[in-house]
Design a protein around this motif. Structure first.
Motif, PDB file in Angstrom:
ATOM      1  N   LEU A   1       0.787  -0.674  -7.397  1.00 33.92           N
ATOM      2  CA  LEU A   1       0.291  -0.919  -8.748  1.00 33.92           C
ATOM      3  C   LEU A   1       1.193  -0.285  -9.795  1.00 33.92           C
ATOM      4  N   ALA A   2       1.715   0.895  -9.497  1.00 38.97           N
ATOM      5  CA  ALA A   2       2.633   1.554 -10.429  1.00 38.97           C
ATOM      6  C   ALA A   2       3.911   0.734 -10.585  1.00 38.97           C
ATOM      7  N   GLU A   3       4.405   0.189  -9.472  1.00 40.05           N
ATOM      8  CA  GLU A   3       5.608  -0.642  -9.537  1.00 40.05           C
ATOM      9  C   GLU A   3       5.352  -1.877 -10.387  1.00 40.05           C
ATOM     10  N   GLU A   4       4.191  -2.477 -10.219  1.00 44.65           N
ATOM     11  CA  GLU A   4       3.857  -3.696 -10.949  1.00 44.65           C
ATOM     12  C   GLU A   4       3.667  -3.451 -12.443  1.00 44.65           C
ATOM     13  N   THR A   5       3.060  -2.320 -12.792  1.00 44.33           N
ATOM     14  CA  THR A   5       2.711  -2.053 -14.194  1.00 44.33           C
ATOM     15  C   THR A   5       3.753  -1.226 -14.942  1.00 44.33           C
ATOM     16  N   GLY A   6       4.659  -0.577 -14.215  1.00 45.08           N
ATOM     17  CA  GLY A   6       5.628   0.310 -14.853  1.00 45.08           C
ATOM     18  C   GLY A   6       5.068   1.672 -15.181  1.00 45.08           C
ATOM     19  N   ALA A   7       3.884   1.976 -14.651  1.00 46.44           N
ATOM     20  CA  ALA A   7       3.268   3.283 -14.922  1.00 46.44           C
ATOM     21  C   ALA A   7       4.000   4.392 -14.175  1.00 46.44           C
ATOM     22  N   THR A   8       3.920   5.587 -14.722  1.00 45.33           N
ATOM     23  CA  THR A   8       4.403   6.781 -14.040  1.00 45.33           C
ATOM     24  C   THR A   8       3.262   7.324 -13.195  1.00 45.33           C
ATOM     25  N   LEU A   9       3.468   7.401 -11.883  1.00 45.73           N
ATOM     26  CA  LEU A   9       2.421   7.788 -10.946  1.00 45.73           C
ATOM     27  C   LEU A   9       2.744   9.142 -10.326  1.00 45.73           C
ATOM     28  N   HIS A  10       1.733   9.990 -10.259  1.00 40.95           N
ATOM     29  CA  HIS A  10       1.871  11.292  -9.602  1.00 40.95           C
ATOM     30  C   HIS A  10       0.796  11.411  -8.539  1.00 40.95           C
ATOM     31  N   LEU A  11       1.216  11.570  -7.284  1.00 39.84           N
ATOM     32  CA  LEU A  11       0.286  11.674  -6.173  1.00 39.84           C
ATOM     33  C   LEU A  11      -0.186  13.112  -6.021  1.00 39.84           C
ATOM     34  N   CYS A  12      -1.476  13.317  -6.205  1.00 40.73           N
ATOM     35  CA  CYS A  12      -2.043  14.664  -6.113  1.00 40.73           C
ATOM     36  C   CYS A  12      -2.199  15.093  -4.654  1.00 40.73           C
ATOM     37  N   HIS A  13      -2.185  16.381  -4.436  1.00 38.28           N
ATOM     38  CA  HIS A  13      -2.484  17.066  -3.164  1.00 38.28           C
ATOM     39  C   HIS A  13      -2.155  16.254  -1.909  1.00 38.28           C
ATOM     40  N   CYS A  14      -0.885  15.900  -1.748  1.00 39.96           N
ATOM     41  CA  CYS A  14      -0.461  15.168  -0.552  1.00 39.96           C
ATOM     42  C   CYS A  14      -0.654  16.054   0.682  1.00 39.96           C
ATOM     43  N   SER A  15      -1.177  15.460   1.751  1.00 36.09           N
ATOM     44  CA  SER A  15      -1.526  16.286   2.916  1.00 36.09           C
ATOM     45  C   SER A  15      -1.057  15.728   4.251  1.00 36.09           C
ATOM     46  N   THR A  16      -0.563  14.494   4.273  1.00 35.12           N
ATOM     47  CA  THR A  16      -0.262  13.862   5.554  1.00 35.12           C
ATOM     48  C   THR A  16       1.237  13.704   5.790  1.00 35.12           C
ATOM     49  N   LYS A  17       1.612  13.596   7.051  1.00 33.28           N
ATOM     50  CA  LYS A  17       3.019  13.377   7.380  1.00 33.28           C
ATOM     51  C   LYS A  17       3.490  12.024   6.869  1.00 33.28           C
ATOM     52  N   GLU A  18       2.589  11.051   6.842  1.00 35.01           N
ATOM     53  CA  GLU A  18       2.957   9.725   6.347  1.00 35.01           C
ATOM     54  C   GLU A  18       3.235   9.730   4.847  1.00 35.01           C
ATOM     55  N   SER A  19       2.581  10.639   4.103  1.00 31.28           N
ATOM     56  CA  SER A  19       2.821  10.682   2.661  1.00 31.28           C
ATOM     57  C   SER A  19       4.278  10.999   2.352  1.00 31.28           C
TER      58      SER A  19
END
Length: 425
Positions: free
Chosen positions: A221-239
């Motif tokens: 969605l960020a790519e589509e809209t051009g928004a600046t996205l910040h992922l909070c509290h990442c916890s997984t190896k996949e993140s």
């Protein structure tokens, strides 16, 4: 009268400075930086010999529980905790009671933060009214009132179409979206990491997919809209993989890791102790190592606390208690002990992750930078101090954290906010 910091090791990422320097402060800004500043009789002098001098820390993710849940924390006690932790700016999440979904409540928090005057309290606006996920909040009104970002932290906006509209407005206003990534339909009553530990404790687990699915969606969605996205509290190896790939594609996305996620694993959990219950949960050693690798490589650019106060009575309910732990007063010491002394990041990276990168992501151009003319927010940190963490020493209202008695290295000794000393150890 000027305030002069002498003999400190100034570590400033925006100028790539790491050297012994003196700093002169006049009013609320830095007026001079040089190898030798000679004070006059009227000047106040702080001797920072043996200490690191960082730009004031910026915590992009705290809960001050004000309005509505001030038995847990309020803006004054939260600000005191921030000052003790070397934090000069916080982003307060909107999941209060009532939810901060309108400009009037934004103004209430900002005015109260300014009146307390111990840290810069920036109120984040909720994405949807009442955080019910049905109708957008008054985003334009809150933006005019000065919110630094929007977030639905505590949950995700599950209506992707509605979230996309919010992202478009955030992109237009040039403010970031702070994303709590959790597929609520996959949680299914989980209270800790899904795995051998949850099985042995007889508790329902939360899988990595709960987080990863929404991370991937939000990035799209960020790519589509051009928004600046910040992922909070990442916890997984996949993140780590998801974020690394998104950055390689040029998407405007960043991610944060909290100290509890880079220090603890599910193996550390004490059965029945609610202080180990947080969301997302502490996960496996493999997950923790991926987070540390991401911090070492700069895939994750921010260290935030997700400071989440709860009363002792609430946390006494074990894994039936609310999610969350406090972190403002321990973050710097845990980061230095686990990551810097652990050889994972440098002091320069610590300064970047805890100050200058948050300032850049939030568009706070006058902060996170020890340069002439910039706001004098400064944290003086003694790397040689050794101490044990004890909740009884905390100045915040709530004491819920899983580090009681843990030995750490490095301690905030002085916090300067807008040219004013607001904390001395």
């Amino acid at each position: 009268m000027s305030l002069i910091i002498k003999n400190g090791r100034v570590i400033n990422p925006p100028t790539n400075t790491d050297e012994l320097l003196d700093i002169k402060i006049d009013g609320n800004s830095i007026s001079a930086i040089s190898a030798e500043i000679v004070p006059v009789f009227s000047d106040e002098v702080i001797d920072a010999k043996g200490c690191m001098v960082f730009p004031g820390f910026i915590d992009m993710h705290v809960h001050f529980r004000d309005p509505g849940q001030t038995a847990k924390e309020d803006i004054e006690t939260g600000s005191k905790a921030a000052a003790r932790g070397g934090v000069t700016t916080v982003c307060a999440m909107p999941n209060t009671k009532p939810v901060v979904d309108n400009p009037e409540l934004v103004k209430y928090v900002h005015d109260k933060g300014k009146a307390v005057g111990l840290t810069r309290v920036l109120q984040v606006g909720s994405v949807t009214k009442g955080m019910e996920g049905k109708e957008l909040s008054d985003l334009e009104g809150m933006i005019k009132e000065g919110i630094p970002a929007i977030s639905e932290d505590g949950k995700s906006v599950m209506d992707s179409g509605l979230y996309r509209e919010a992202m478009k407005l955030a992109a237009k206003a040039d403010i970031p979206v702070l994303a709590h990534c959790e597929d609520i339909n996959l949680v299914q009553g989980g209270v800790m990491n899904m795995g051998a530990k949850s099985d042995s404790m007889g508790e329902k687990g939360i899988s990595n997919a709960v987080e990863n699915i929404i991370e991937a969606r939000d990035i799209m969605l960020a790519e589509e809209t051009g928004a600046t996205l910040h992922l909070c509290h990442c916890s997984t190896k996949e993140s780590y993989d998801i974020l690394k790939e998104a950055k390689a594609r040029g998407i405007k996305v960043s991610g944060e890791v909290c100290p509890h996620h880079f220090t603890l694993t599910e193996d550390d959990i004490v059965p029945g102790d609610g202080n180990y219950k947080m969301n997302p949960p502490v996960r496996t050693k493999e997950d923790r190592e991926a987070l540390r690798r991401g911090l070492a490589e700069g895939v994750f650019e921010v260290i935030s606390t997700d400071h989440a106060p709860h009363t002792a009575e609430e946390k006494a309910q074990g894994f039936a208690s609310p999610f969350g732990i406090v972190g403002l007063e321990t973050s710097a010491s845990l980061t230095y002990t686990e990551l810097v002394l652990g050889g994972i990041i440098s002091p320069m990276q610590m300064a970047a992750y805890m100050s200058s990168n948050p300032a850049r992501i939030l568009g706070l151009n006058d902060l996170g930078d020890i340069s002439v003319g910039k706001t004098a927010d400064i944290t003086i940190f003694d790397p040689n101090a050794e101490y044990e963490i004890h909740a009884a020493d905390f100045v915040g209202k709530s004491k819920n954290m899983p580090y009681e008695g843990r030995k750490v290295n490095g301690k905030v000794v002085t916090t300067i906010f807008g040219g004013k000393v607001v904390y001395r150890s």
